[in-house]
Design a protein around this motif. Structure first.
Motif, PDB file in Angstrom:
ATOM      1  N   VAL A 213       0.838  -1.204   0.000  1.00 42.33           N
ATOM      2  CA  VAL A 213       0.000   0.000   0.000  1.00 42.33           C
ATOM      3  C   VAL A 213       0.877   1.259   0.000  1.00 42.33           C
ATOM      4  N   SER A 214       2.000   1.199   0.698  1.00 47.76           N
ATOM      5  CA  SER A 214       2.834   2.404   0.785  1.00 47.76           C
ATOM      6  C   SER A 214       3.404   2.791  -0.581  1.00 47.76           C
ATOM      7  N   ASP A 313       4.388   2.803  10.027  1.00 48.25           N
ATOM      8  CA  ASP A 313       4.806   3.718   8.962  1.00 48.25           C
ATOM      9  C   ASP A 313       6.286   4.038   9.081  1.00 48.25           C
ATOM     10  N   LEU A 314       6.727   4.234  10.310  1.00 48.16           N
ATOM     11  CA  LEU A 314       8.142   4.546  10.498  1.00 48.16           C
ATOM     12  C   LEU A 314       9.017   3.357  10.092  1.00 48.16           C
ATOM     13  N   HIS A 315       8.555   2.147  10.412  1.00 50.69           N
ATOM     14  CA  HIS A 315       9.332   0.973  10.009  1.00 50.69           C
ATOM     15  C   HIS A 315       9.374   0.835   8.491  1.00 50.69           C
ATOM     16  N   LEU A 316       8.303   1.217   7.825  1.00 46.10           N
ATOM     17  CA  LEU A 316       8.320   1.166   6.358  1.00 46.10           C
ATOM     18  C   LEU A 316       9.322   2.175   5.809  1.00 46.10           C
ATOM     19  N   VAL A 317       9.411   3.332   6.465  1.00 43.95           N
ATOM     20  CA  VAL A 317      10.394   4.332   6.054  1.00 43.95           C
ATOM     21  C   VAL A 317      11.813   3.807   6.290  1.00 43.95           C
ATOM     22  N   PHE A 318      12.033   3.213   7.454  1.00 46.11           N
ATOM     23  CA  PHE A 318      13.328   2.595   7.762  1.00 46.11           C
ATOM     24  C   PHE A 318      13.692   1.604   6.662  1.00 46.11           C
ATOM     25  N   ASN A 319      12.745   0.766   6.321  1.00 41.69           N
ATOM     26  CA  ASN A 319      12.987  -0.273   5.325  1.00 41.69           C
ATOM     27  C   ASN A 319      13.342   0.340   3.978  1.00 41.69           C
ATOM     28  N   LEU A 320      12.603   1.359   3.599  1.00 44.47           N
ATOM     29  CA  LEU A 320      12.837   2.022   2.316  1.00 44.47           C
ATOM     30  C   LEU A 320      14.239   2.619   2.279  1.00 44.47           C
ATOM     31  N   VAL A 321      14.588   3.326   3.345  1.00 39.76           N
ATOM     32  CA  VAL A 321      15.869   4.029   3.369  1.00 39.76           C
ATOM     33  C   VAL A 321      17.034   3.042   3.429  1.00 39.76           C
ATOM     34  N   PRO A 335       7.220  10.006  -3.902  1.00 37.66           N
ATOM     35  CA  PRO A 335       5.906   9.871  -3.296  1.00 37.66           C
ATOM     36  C   PRO A 335       5.910   8.672  -2.364  1.00 37.66           C
ATOM     37  N   ILE A 336       5.323   8.815  -1.216  1.00 39.31           N
ATOM     38  CA  ILE A 336       5.232   7.669  -0.304  1.00 39.31           C
ATOM     39  C   ILE A 336       3.910   7.755   0.449  1.00 39.31           C
ATOM     40  N   CYS A 337       3.246   6.623   0.495  1.00 40.75           N
ATOM     41  CA  CYS A 337       1.999   6.576   1.253  1.00 40.75           C
ATOM     42  C   CYS A 337       2.345   6.014   2.632  1.00 40.75           C
ATOM     43  N   LEU A 338       1.923   6.698   3.676  1.00 39.75           N
ATOM     44  CA  LEU A 338       2.099   6.162   5.022  1.00 39.75           C
ATOM     45  C   LEU A 338       0.756   5.545   5.415  1.00 39.75           C
ATOM     46  N   PHE A 346      -0.685  10.178  -1.112  1.00 44.57           N
ATOM     47  CA  PHE A 346       0.775  10.170  -1.019  1.00 44.57           C
ATOM     48  C   PHE A 346       1.283  11.382  -0.251  1.00 44.57           C
ATOM     49  N   PHE A 347       2.274  11.143   0.556  1.00 44.40           N
ATOM     50  CA  PHE A 347       3.123  12.226   1.011  1.00 44.40           C
ATOM     51  C   PHE A 347       4.278  12.279   0.029  1.00 44.40           C
ATOM     52  N   HIS A 348       5.077  13.340   0.131  1.00 43.22           N
ATOM     53  CA  HIS A 348       6.279  13.389  -0.678  1.00 43.22           C
ATOM     54  C   HIS A 348       7.455  13.533   0.258  1.00 43.22           C
ATOM     55  N   ALA A 349       8.377  12.608   0.131  1.00 43.94           N
ATOM     56  CA  ALA A 349       9.474  12.577   1.087  1.00 43.94           C
ATOM     57  C   ALA A 349      10.771  13.010   0.425  1.00 43.94           C
TER      58      ALA A 349
END
Lengths: 524, 225
Positions: A213-214, A313-321, A335-338, A346-349
């Motif tokens: 989904v993210s 959501d934070l763990h998904l960001v960790f994973n992405l980075v 674009p990233i969906c939390l 989408f947010f934009h990171a």
């Protein structure tokens, strides 16, 4: 093997504590020097002093999903048998682990793997994602094409049970569990050969669902499948499989995902305050979250007032980075969906490392997709402030020892522990000691922790404390309304030692909490 | 188009020139488009740092800058390296809007990427005004010529038909990459450089607003001429 004196409490208690609102402020004054295990939530070591950074209550869908499940379990007379089986399985688990130990080292994905081979069959854990039309979307091992008939069977099972106005939850066979999760328009199937509870597997499947989904948002997912039921989603996800692969590896290795919590880089509170306030000062109208990471650890998080980040959501960001090297080469803008914040948009990171070779990665989450240059400027301002106030140097120093040894605690029998403050959703854990240096051993310890975790968070019969003697280590889990604590001792330690270690450890964590946790999170 | 000459212009001569008198620095928005895995990020990395590293797929978009000094002007290339994955296609227009130069990259060892590049071209043609964007077709992975599926001839023919520039490169070996950047710099400068007023001036690190940047669209300035 098991401690007979384990306490149980009633079914609803499992999420009573996690659905509590932000800790009550008047409790702040009650922070004891020597915390006792009977602490109230909000006064345990590591609890935030002003407010928390993370959303507390689980989202509505999670609550209802679990409630549904409980209702189902209650209705199920065979439930008791299952539980007995689980306990038996716990005891037998060690043998099974030994068997599968060999496969751990060959965990690296082999896409071309033959799906009819024994090697494929013997993988410890499989995850499949398919569309409701039965089209394969993702498999952890092998290729989706080769598994299209297998996935067809899975879908047939789901729809067969659904036709009877029922839902298939899991299939239990000898030494193997298959768990189904239907999250329209996707169906996720997990298969595990280590005997974990269904709940642990479901948690992992949910993570995979949120990962997908993210990338796309739920709105887009629904839109796609409404228009074309047998759409091949792999087209859209092509090139992003590595994110799911690495998330699955994290699920096996990262205690944060198990505990639903995040760990912080140990840093003096002075330095952390400067970092946080520099982030706070580098704000912009569209900015919602500013997150500074050091590898898998959180350094600081500043959020917009009244907006909370969910740990998933934070763990998904960790994973992405952590799994993408592309942010090293320039400034990333994506674009990233939390999904726990909002599945619709989408947010934009803005994602960039502070320096090319640095571990420090800054993530600025904005609502405006045109705001790249503004975000880039925020980063510049943050760096300027940080350097002026010489906190950058302190931060770089702290990065040199991103972890601590368990010896600092001064409990000789203690090998390792996980401590989670429930109200701040932050956890701390020392580095792995000598005996758990290998990848296999670390993963084995994680499996043990997972078992403890599933016992103390059992949906119907959660335990308050749980002691387990093994040949290679002794383990103790202790849960109160304020914290979760998992300890690993040498096999020669006694239960009395373990129990007294809890108090001593809590006292140590209280002493170090300024350094190990983010106690005063800021907002813009 | 003698390459040694270009190199001299770019490095030595210009260095002296900049010392003699302040050279104007113009901003050039460059976008890299193409299928996943054709080497867009590798080209961008070559442009930016002249390095090669195999990276994971780009997430969203990566932004890099690179200064190119020509004899009379400096160009600050603001490179938007987009993700080739279809997941991100919906946001890609964000990056190529208002671009002064677009690089359509394909992999000479994968025909489908060549087809895809043509689709990107169609997409671009919807947006741009002829003559306002320098479009460059790039056959990358020249080092894989043994597995070649798209001949150099095909690339060249397509480029001629659609009025594009064409180069074959190898980001892995660095072959033709520096040359390419210089050629682009010259073309961009000729088409919309200082005389034509198609590029805005870059002033240090002052905060730049994206909206503002977009106002200076090539066709706005065309009218002034």
């Amino acid at each position: 093997m098991m401690d007979g004196g384990a306490h149980t409490h009633r079914a609803t208690a499992a999420w009573d504590s996690s659905s509590l609102p932000v800790p009550v402020d008047h409790l702040r004054s009650m922070r004891a020097e020597s915390p006792t295990p009977g602490l109230v939530e909000g006064t345990e070591p590591g609890a935030g002093q002003r407010s928390t950074m993370f959303i507390h209550a689980q989202s509505f869908e999670d609550l209802t999903a679990e409630a549904e499940e409980e209702a189902l379990r209650a209705a199920d007379t065979a439930g008791e048998e299952c539980a007995a089986e689980e306990l038996k399985a716990l005891i037998e688990e060690k043998n099974i682990q030994e068997q599968h130990k060999n496969h751990l080292s060959t965990e690296a994905r082999t896409r071309e793997e033959d799906v009819s081979s024994d090697a494929w069959r013997s993988h410890k854990k499989h995850v499949f994602v398919l569309s409701e039309a039965g089209k394969p979307i993702y498999t952890r091992y092998g290729t989706e094409e080769a598994l299209s008939s297998t996935m067809g069977v899975m879908m047939a099972l789901v729809s067969f049970v659904e036709a009877e106005k029922n839902i298939i939850r899991s299939i239990h066979t000898d030494g193997c569990k298959v768990v189904f999760l239907t999250r329209s328009p996707l169906v996720l199937v997990g298969m595990s050969q280590c005997c974990r509870s269904d709940k642990e597997l479901l948690r992992e499947l949910n993570y995979i669902y949120y990962q997908i989904v993210s990338l796309l948002t739920l709105t887009q997912l629904n839109h796609i499948f409404q228009h074309k039921q047998n759409y091949d989603l792999r087209r859209l996800l092509a090139g992003s499989e590595y994110l799911t692969d690495s998330l699955l590896q994290r699920l096996d290795r990262d205690p944060g995902l198990l505990l639903s919590a995040v760990t912080c880089l140990p840093l003096s509170s002075n330095a952390r305050d400067v970092v946080s306030s520099s982030l706070q000062a580098a704000k912009s109208k569209s900015l919602v979250f500013s997150i500074l990471l050091a590898g898998n650890q959180l350094v600081a998080l500043v959020r917009k007032k009244d907006q909370f980040l969910h740990h998933i959501d934070l763990h998904l960001v960790f994973n992405l980075v952590c799994s993408s090297s592309s942010f090293r080469e320039g400034e990333g803008w994506t674009p990233i969906c939390l999904p726990k914040f909002n599945t619709a948009g989408f947010f934009h990171a803005h994602i960039s490392y502070l320096e090319p070779a640095s571990e420090l990665c800054l993530i600025l989450v904005s609502t405006d997709r045109e705001d790249f240059f503004n975000m880039s400027d925020c980063k510049r301002r943050f760096l300027e402030r940080l350097s002026v106030r010489s906190a950058y140097q302190a931060l770089k120093e702290a990065l040199k020892c991103p972890s601590y040894s368990v010896d600092q605690v001064g409990i000789p029998e203690l090998r390792h522990f996980l401590y989670k403050s429930k109200s701040s959703r932050l956890y701390t854990s020392p580095e792995f000691p000598e005996v758990y240096q290998s990848y296999e051993e670390q993963e084995r310890l994680m499996v043990l922790y997972q078992d403890l975790h599933s016992c103390v968070t059992h949906p119907t019969r959660p335990l308050h404390s749980f002691y387990r003697c093994g040949e290679t280590e002794n383990l103790l889990a202790r849960v109160t309304s304020g914290f979760e604590l998992y300890l690993c001792f040498t096999p020669l330690s006694t239960k009395a030692m373990a129990v007294s270690a809890v108090t001593k450890l809590l006292k140590w964590i209280r002493k170090e909490e300024d350094r190990l946790f983010i106690l005063s999170p800021l907002t813009y | 188009m003698g390459e040694p000459f270009l190199r001299v212009t770019a490095e030595t001569q210009d260095h002296d020139a900049s010392r003699r008198r302040p050279v104007q620095t113009l901003r050039v928005k460059m976008v890299l488009l193409g299928s996943s895995g054709v080497g867009k990020s590798s080209l961008a990395l070559r442009f930016g740092k002249d390095q090669f590293r195999s990276t994971s797929p780009t997430v969203g978009c990566a932004y890099l800058t690179r200064m190119v000094h020509l004899s009379d002007v400096s160009l600050r290339f603001e490179i938007w390296d987009t993700a080739g994955q279809e997941t991100y296609h919906s946001v890609t227009p964000l990056y190529y809007r208002g671009a002064h130069t677009a690089l359509l990259v394909y992999d000479i060892s994968r025909r489908e990427t060549f087809v895809r590049a043509q689709l990107w071209l169609k997409e671009l043609e919807k947006q741009y005004i002829p003559g306002s964007t320098v479009i460059w077709l790039i056959g990358n992975k020249g080092d894989l010529s043994e597995d070649r599926q798209v001949t150099e001839q095909e690339g060249r023919i397509l480029a001629d038909e659609r009025n594009l520039f064409f180069t074959e490169t190898s980001a892995l070996s660095g072959d033709q990459v520096t040359e390419l950047l210089l050629m682009i710099a010259h073309r961009v400068n000729e088409h919309m450089g200082a005389q034509q007023g198609g590029l805005s001036e870059w002033r240090g690190t002052s905060c730049v607003d994206l909206h503002q940047n977009n106002n200076i669209k090539p066709f706005n300035t065309c009218c002034k001429m």
